[in-house]
Motif scaffolding. Structure first.
Motif, PDB file in Angstrom:
ATOM      1  N   HIS A 171     112.908 -17.934 -12.163  1.00 46.52           N
ATOM      2  CA  HIS A 171     113.530 -16.609 -12.811  1.00 46.52           C
ATOM      3  C   HIS A 171     112.444 -15.602 -13.759  1.00 46.52           C
ATOM      4  O   HIS A 171     111.747 -16.398 -13.731  1.00 46.52           O
ATOM      5  CB  HIS A 171     114.896 -17.235 -14.736  1.00 46.52           C
ATOM      6  CG  HIS A 171     115.623 -17.970 -13.747  1.00 46.52           C
ATOM      7  ND1 HIS A 171     116.710 -17.085 -13.286  1.00 46.52           N
ATOM      8  CD2 HIS A 171     116.349 -19.532 -13.609  1.00 46.52           C
ATOM      9  CE1 HIS A 171     117.860 -18.105 -13.178  1.00 46.52           C
ATOM     10  NE2 HIS A 171     116.951 -19.442 -12.810  1.00 46.52           N
ATOM     11  N   GLY A 172     112.935 -14.696 -13.518  1.00 43.56           N
ATOM     12  CA  GLY A 172     112.218 -13.532 -13.864  1.00 43.56           C
ATOM     13  C   GLY A 172     110.721 -13.683 -13.867  1.00 43.56           C
ATOM     14  O   GLY A 172     109.582 -13.277 -14.543  1.00 43.56           O
ATOM     15  N   VAL A 173     110.294 -13.687 -12.241  1.00 45.99           N
ATOM     16  CA  VAL A 173     109.057 -14.100 -11.659  1.00 45.99           C
ATOM     17  C   VAL A 173     109.072 -12.656 -11.506  1.00 45.99           C
ATOM     18  O   VAL A 173     109.449 -11.434 -11.138  1.00 45.99           O
ATOM     19  CB  VAL A 173     109.220 -14.381 -10.621  1.00 45.99           C
ATOM     20  CG1 VAL A 173     108.154 -14.802  -9.529  1.00 45.99           C
ATOM     21  CG2 VAL A 173     109.362 -15.976 -10.485  1.00 45.99           C
ATOM     22  N   LYS A 174     107.611 -12.061 -11.802  1.00 48.79           N
ATOM     23  CA  LYS A 174     107.015 -10.466 -11.689  1.00 48.79           C
ATOM     24  C   LYS A 174     106.537 -10.332 -10.269  1.00 48.79           C
ATOM     25  O   LYS A 174     105.134 -11.431  -9.766  1.00 48.79           O
ATOM     26  CB  LYS A 174     106.072 -10.054 -12.223  1.00 48.79           C
ATOM     27  CG  LYS A 174     106.061  -8.963 -12.681  1.00 48.79           C
ATOM     28  CD  LYS A 174     104.596  -8.759 -13.510  1.00 48.79           C
ATOM     29  CE  LYS A 174     102.983  -9.682 -13.131  1.00 48.79           C
ATOM     30  NZ  LYS A 174     102.372  -8.157 -14.273  1.00 48.79           N
ATOM     31  N   VAL A 175     106.833  -9.539  -9.596  1.00 42.95           N
ATOM     32  CA  VAL A 175     106.477  -9.591  -8.205  1.00 42.95           C
ATOM     33  C   VAL A 175     105.644  -8.102  -7.897  1.00 42.95           C
ATOM     34  O   VAL A 175     106.760  -7.169  -8.407  1.00 42.95           O
ATOM     35  CB  VAL A 175     107.873  -9.114  -7.134  1.00 42.95           C
ATOM     36  CG1 VAL A 175     107.173  -9.171  -5.528  1.00 42.95           C
ATOM     37  CG2 VAL A 175     108.740 -10.338  -7.643  1.00 42.95           C
ATOM     38  N   ALA A 176     104.326  -8.364  -7.739  1.00 44.36           N
ATOM     39  CA  ALA A 176     103.546  -6.922  -7.965  1.00 44.36           C
ATOM     40  C   ALA A 176     102.674  -6.746  -7.006  1.00 44.36           C
ATOM     41  O   ALA A 176     102.638  -7.568  -6.904  1.00 44.36           O
ATOM     42  CB  ALA A 176     103.161  -6.223  -9.254  1.00 44.36           C
ATOM     43  N   ALA A 232     114.789  -7.095  -9.868  1.00 43.83           N
ATOM     44  CA  ALA A 232     115.692  -5.907 -10.812  1.00 43.83           C
ATOM     45  C   ALA A 232     114.055  -5.107 -11.364  1.00 43.83           C
ATOM     46  O   ALA A 232     112.587  -5.822 -11.318  1.00 43.83           O
ATOM     47  CB  ALA A 232     116.233  -6.142 -12.806  1.00 43.83           C
ATOM     48  N   PRO A 233     113.716  -4.061 -12.040  1.00 46.56           N
ATOM     49  CA  PRO A 233     112.715  -3.371 -12.387  1.00 46.56           C
ATOM     50  C   PRO A 233     112.103  -3.787 -13.236  1.00 46.56           C
ATOM     51  O   PRO A 233     112.904  -3.901 -14.287  1.00 46.56           O
ATOM     52  CB  PRO A 233     112.899  -1.683 -12.784  1.00 46.56           C
ATOM     53  CG  PRO A 233     114.688  -1.934 -12.783  1.00 46.56           C
ATOM     54  CD  PRO A 233     115.320  -2.871 -11.994  1.00 46.56           C
ATOM     55  N   LEU A 270     112.106 -10.844 -10.790  1.00 48.74           N
ATOM     56  CA  LEU A 270     113.371 -11.674  -9.755  1.00 48.74           C
ATOM     57  C   LEU A 270     113.355 -12.454  -9.876  1.00 48.74           C
ATOM     58  O   LEU A 270     112.714 -13.461 -10.868  1.00 48.74           O
ATOM     59  CB  LEU A 270     111.796 -12.457  -8.321  1.00 48.74           C
ATOM     60  CG  LEU A 270     112.448 -12.466  -7.256  1.00 48.74           C
ATOM     61  CD1 LEU A 270     113.879 -12.176  -6.400  1.00 48.74           C
ATOM     62  CD2 LEU A 270     111.642 -13.451  -6.237  1.00 48.74           C
ATOM     63  N   ASP A 271     114.530 -13.008 -10.221  1.00 51.09           N
ATOM     64  CA  ASP A 271     115.416 -14.170 -10.233  1.00 51.09           C
ATOM     65  C   ASP A 271     115.981 -15.042  -8.415  1.00 51.09           C
ATOM     66  O   ASP A 271     116.747 -13.995  -7.659  1.00 51.09           O
ATOM     67  CB  ASP A 271     117.048 -14.426 -11.229  1.00 51.09           C
ATOM     68  CG  ASP A 271     116.186 -13.763 -12.574  1.00 51.09           C
ATOM     69  OD1 ASP A 271     114.528 -13.838 -12.657  1.00 51.09           O
ATOM     70  OD2 ASP A 271     116.926 -13.806 -13.386  1.00 51.09           O
ATOM     71  N   VAL A 272     115.668 -16.474  -8.122  1.00 50.59           N
ATOM     72  CA  VAL A 272     115.753 -16.866  -7.291  1.00 50.59           C
ATOM     73  C   VAL A 272     116.171 -18.285  -7.256  1.00 50.59           C
ATOM     74  O   VAL A 272     115.529 -19.104  -7.705  1.00 50.59           O
ATOM     75  CB  VAL A 272     114.579 -16.949  -5.970  1.00 50.59           C
ATOM     76  CG1 VAL A 272     113.688 -17.726  -6.912  1.00 50.59           C
ATOM     77  CG2 VAL A 272     115.096 -17.202  -4.447  1.00 50.59           C
ATOM     78  N   VAL A 273     117.930 -18.484  -6.158  1.00 50.47           N
ATOM     79  CA  VAL A 273     117.833 -19.891  -6.462  1.00 50.47           C
ATOM     80  C   VAL A 273     117.976 -19.660  -4.751  1.00 50.47           C
ATOM     81  O   VAL A 273     119.310 -19.591  -4.647  1.00 50.47           O
ATOM     82  CB  VAL A 273     119.420 -19.992  -7.167  1.00 50.47           C
ATOM     83  CG1 VAL A 273     119.820 -21.220  -6.895  1.00 50.47           C
ATOM     84  CG2 VAL A 273     119.488 -19.953  -8.844  1.00 50.47           C
ATOM     85  N   LYS A 274     117.669 -20.930  -4.117  1.00 53.73           N
ATOM     86  CA  LYS A 274     117.631 -21.554  -3.024  1.00 53.73           C
ATOM     87  C   LYS A 274     118.453 -22.915  -2.654  1.00 53.73           C
ATOM     88  O   LYS A 274     117.789 -23.608  -3.337  1.00 53.73           O
ATOM     89  CB  LYS A 274     115.712 -21.797  -2.469  1.00 53.73           C
ATOM     90  CG  LYS A 274     115.480 -21.913  -1.293  1.00 53.73           C
ATOM     91  CD  LYS A 274     115.121 -22.626  -1.190  1.00 53.73           C
ATOM     92  CE  LYS A 274     114.490 -23.477   0.527  1.00 53.73           C
ATOM     93  NZ  LYS A 274     113.904 -24.484   0.430  1.00 53.73           N
ATOM     94  N   TYR A 275     118.673 -23.272  -2.031  1.00 53.71           N
ATOM     95  CA  TYR A 275     119.498 -24.371  -0.770  1.00 53.71           C
ATOM     96  C   TYR A 275     118.873 -24.481   0.414  1.00 53.71           C
ATOM     97  O   TYR A 275     118.345 -23.613   1.077  1.00 53.71           O
ATOM     98  CB  TYR A 275     120.652 -24.567  -1.233  1.00 53.71           C
ATOM     99  CG  TYR A 275     121.210 -24.292  -2.930  1.00 53.71           C
ATOM    100  CD1 TYR A 275     121.581 -25.104  -3.917  1.00 53.71           C
ATOM    101  CD2 TYR A 275     121.813 -22.756  -3.676  1.00 53.71           C
ATOM    102  CE1 TYR A 275     121.848 -25.082  -4.895  1.00 53.71           C
ATOM    103  CE2 TYR A 275     122.653 -23.244  -4.458  1.00 53.71           C
ATOM    104  CZ  TYR A 275     121.920 -23.084  -5.429  1.00 53.71           C
ATOM    105  OH  TYR A 275     122.583 -23.513  -6.341  1.00 53.71           O
ATOM    106  N   ASP A 276     118.665 -25.872   0.323  1.00 52.41           N
ATOM    107  CA  ASP A 276     118.493 -26.309   2.049  1.00 52.41           C
ATOM    108  C   ASP A 276     119.689 -26.349   2.345  1.00 52.41           C
ATOM    109  O   ASP A 276     120.892 -27.090   1.562  1.00 52.41           O
ATOM    110  CB  ASP A 276     117.470 -27.431   2.177  1.00 52.41           C
ATOM    111  CG  ASP A 276     116.023 -27.263   2.196  1.00 52.41           C
ATOM    112  OD1 ASP A 276     115.012 -25.706   2.078  1.00 52.41           O
ATOM    113  OD2 ASP A 276     115.374 -28.416   1.186  1.00 52.41           O
ATOM    114  N   LEU A 277     120.317 -25.986   3.595  1.00 52.22           N
ATOM    115  CA  LEU A 277     121.800 -26.329   4.302  1.00 52.22           C
ATOM    116  C   LEU A 277     121.341 -27.291   5.529  1.00 52.22           C
ATOM    117  O   LEU A 277     120.800 -27.023   5.902  1.00 52.22           O
ATOM    118  CB  LEU A 277     121.894 -25.143   4.836  1.00 52.22           C
ATOM    119  CG  LEU A 277     122.080 -23.480   4.113  1.00 52.22           C
ATOM    120  CD1 LEU A 277     122.573 -22.917   4.517  1.00 52.22           C
ATOM    121  CD2 LEU A 277     123.800 -24.920   2.679  1.00 52.22           C
ATOM    122  N   MET A 278     122.075 -28.690   4.942  1.00 48.40           N
ATOM    123  CA  MET A 278     122.089 -29.730   5.262  1.00 48.40           C
ATOM    124  C   MET A 278     123.456 -30.206   6.298  1.00 48.40           C
ATOM    125  O   MET A 278     123.575 -29.972   5.474  1.00 48.40           O
ATOM    126  CB  MET A 278     121.578 -31.553   4.546  1.00 48.40           C
ATOM    127  CG  MET A 278     119.980 -30.507   3.742  1.00 48.40           C
ATOM    128  SD  MET A 278     118.510 -30.125   4.325  1.00 48.40           S
ATOM    129  CE  MET A 278     118.630 -32.434   5.029  1.00 48.40           C
TER     130      MET A 278
END
Length: 495
Positions: free
Chosen positions: A354-359, A380-381, A487-495
């Motif tokens: 959560h709240g990752v700065k991407v630049a 989000a900006p 950036l907020d990101v939630v990632k799952y593997d699909l098994m």
């Protein structure tokens, strides 16, 4: 009793399937048992299983004389192959068993309604396809074609309707106890129309009228129709050929069209209120829906594109796959699609930031990688900073290859781009879509399955689909911004 043609196809597909390793296939998208796959057919619920038939040429990975392949599933994600259901083995369908549908009759038999194709020689030495509608009845595994076939011929066409372009019947049981079906057709000058038929028993059919006419608006011939009620509206899906773009709609030439409106059942009058593309990506065509036992309307399409499907970098033992099953809804007059909820049962290994700065330079995050992935992003900006100019997520990535989703908020443009995916052919590699955003804020869900990407915007307000042919060793995922984004990101593997 299966014909010799069908017995040979069944024997061949069983042998050929054994030569294809599981890891060479998608993990949870249906692909052909062997050879070639195109349109979904007969998507139905019968005897406790979902049935999916499909346009099928088992003998090569290129289009050929059309058979019907067959698979069944309990959850729409794990599929078991059954023997091929139909083969072109009768005088009226000897040149192909084209697309159609399936339903259960009152006596418990499963009815397959399909288009039979016969090449008719012309005086100049060329051939025309005569297309008629035919029926086979069976038990969910083996089917017998009706002796009375074909059940709908040119005699059941309206004045000016082409007998060369008359195909893809989609049948259903109406609330009044009658059976209905829609079929694609066009006029002599190739202007599309959808025809409506009805039947008391599902076997003997009569013409009711023209449900919808193109009038030169959306391409030419209209293929693969589907018609249903959803959230108080009536929805007509079809796949027009030779479409011209209109702004950011209808860019695929052979593309998809959704018409939403009202339906007067007494006079069989459909009144259009809204039109849109079904999918805004590169690879999606000929969708068909089923009503699930719990009341959901679920759609699957052919995850390919007629303009690129024969331009391949490497030979293949199979070709073609179906899209992720998608739950449909109508909100504010627009079609929404989201992955079937059953997909969430495959989720494992949650990774969350959560709240990752991407630049600036591409950013990799520990645990965010893979080729069978369900990933939710909120972009989000950065607070107090100038709006970023571009945000991108790259996946199926290694040192040389990647596919990307990029968003430019100043233009409201979302783009899918696979030109660096490893393709050695100058096929269609990009598609852009005009999307809604909230001051630069955007929500995406990206589902990857080895050889495909499906991007759901704002919980399914729009979807962009593309196949990719990148080696599975390329499993990196990275994020990039021109400017600064959060950036907020939630990632799952699909098994």
């Amino acid at each position: 009793m299966a014909s010799q043609t069908l017995r040979e196809a069944r024997k061949y597909e069983e042998m050929a399937e054994a030569q294809i390793p599981q890891e060479a296939r998608p993990a949870f998208h249906l692909s052909p048992r062997a050879g070639w796959m195109n349109d979904p057919n007969g998507f139905s619920w019968y005897q406790g299983m979902y049935h999916m038939f499909y346009q099928y040429h088992p003998y090569s990975s290129y289009w050929g004389p059309m058979h019907w392949g067959h698979a069944v599933s309990r959850d729409l994600l794990h599929w078991e192959y059954l023997p091929a259901a139909l083969a072109p083995d009768m005088p009226y369908d000897k040149d192909g068993c084209f697309s159609g549908s399936a339903l259960e009759l009152a006596d418990g038999r499963q009815m397959l309604m399909y288009t039979g194709v016969l090449h008719e020689p012309q005086p100049d030495g060329s051939f025309h396809e005569i297309q008629t509608q035919c029926i086979a009845l069976g038990d969910g595994r083996d089917y017998e074609k009706l002796p009375e076939n074909p059940v709908l011929t040119e005699k059941a066409l309206p004045e000016g309707g082409s007998r060369y372009d008359f195909r893809d019947p989609k049948a259903w049981l109406g609330e009044d106890g009658r059976y209905y079906c829609v079929a694609g057709n066009c006029t002599g000058d190739k202007d599309g129309q959808i025809l409506l038929y009805s039947s008391a028993d599902g076997l003997h059919w009569q013409y009711e009228g023209i449900l919808a006419k193109n009038n030169g608006r959306f391409g030419r011939m209209w293929e693969c129709p589907d018609f249903f009620e959803l959230d108080g509206k009536h929805v007509l899906l079809t796949s027009p050929q030779d479409m011209l773009p209109r702004g950011f709609e209808y860019h695929n030439g052979n593309g998809t069209l959704c018409l939403i409106g009202s339906y007067e059942k007494e006079g069989h009058v459909f009144t259009e209120e809204h039109d849109q593309s079904i999918d805004y990506g590169i690879d999606f065509y000929a969708p068909q829906t089923v009503l699930t036992p719990d009341g959901r309307r679920v759609m699957i399409g052919w995850m390919q594109n007629w303009d690129t499907c024969n331009m391949r970098s490497q030979p293949k033992t199979w070709f073609g796959q179906m899209s992720l099953p998608r739950e449909l809804s109508v909100r504010e007059g627009r079609l929404y699609q989201k992955p079937v909820r059953e997909l969430e049962e495959l989720r494992r290994n949650k990774v969350e930031y959560h709240g990752v700065k991407v630049a600036g330079e591409a950013l990799r995050l520990a645990g965010i990688e893979g080729r069978t992935v369900d990933m939710e992003l909120e972009i989000a900006p950065a607070q107090g900073r100038e709006l970023y100019r571009k945000f991108a997520v790259r996946f199926a990535q290694d040192q040389e290859r990647h596919t990307a989703i990029s968003f430019r908020p100043h233009e409201s443009i979302l783009k899918i781009d696979r030109k660096f995916s490893g393709s050695r052919r100058a096929i269609i590699h990009q598609r852009r879509s005009l999307v809604r955003h909230e001051g630069g804020a955007l929500r995406l869900r990206i589902v990857l399955d080895r050889f495909s990407a499906e991007v759901f915007v704002w919980d399914g307000e729009q979807v962009l689909t593309a196949t990719i042919d990148t080696p599975l060793s390329a499993d990196g995922i990275s994020f990039y911004a021109d400017g600064e984004a959060v950036l907020d990101v939630v990632k799952y593997d699909l098994m």
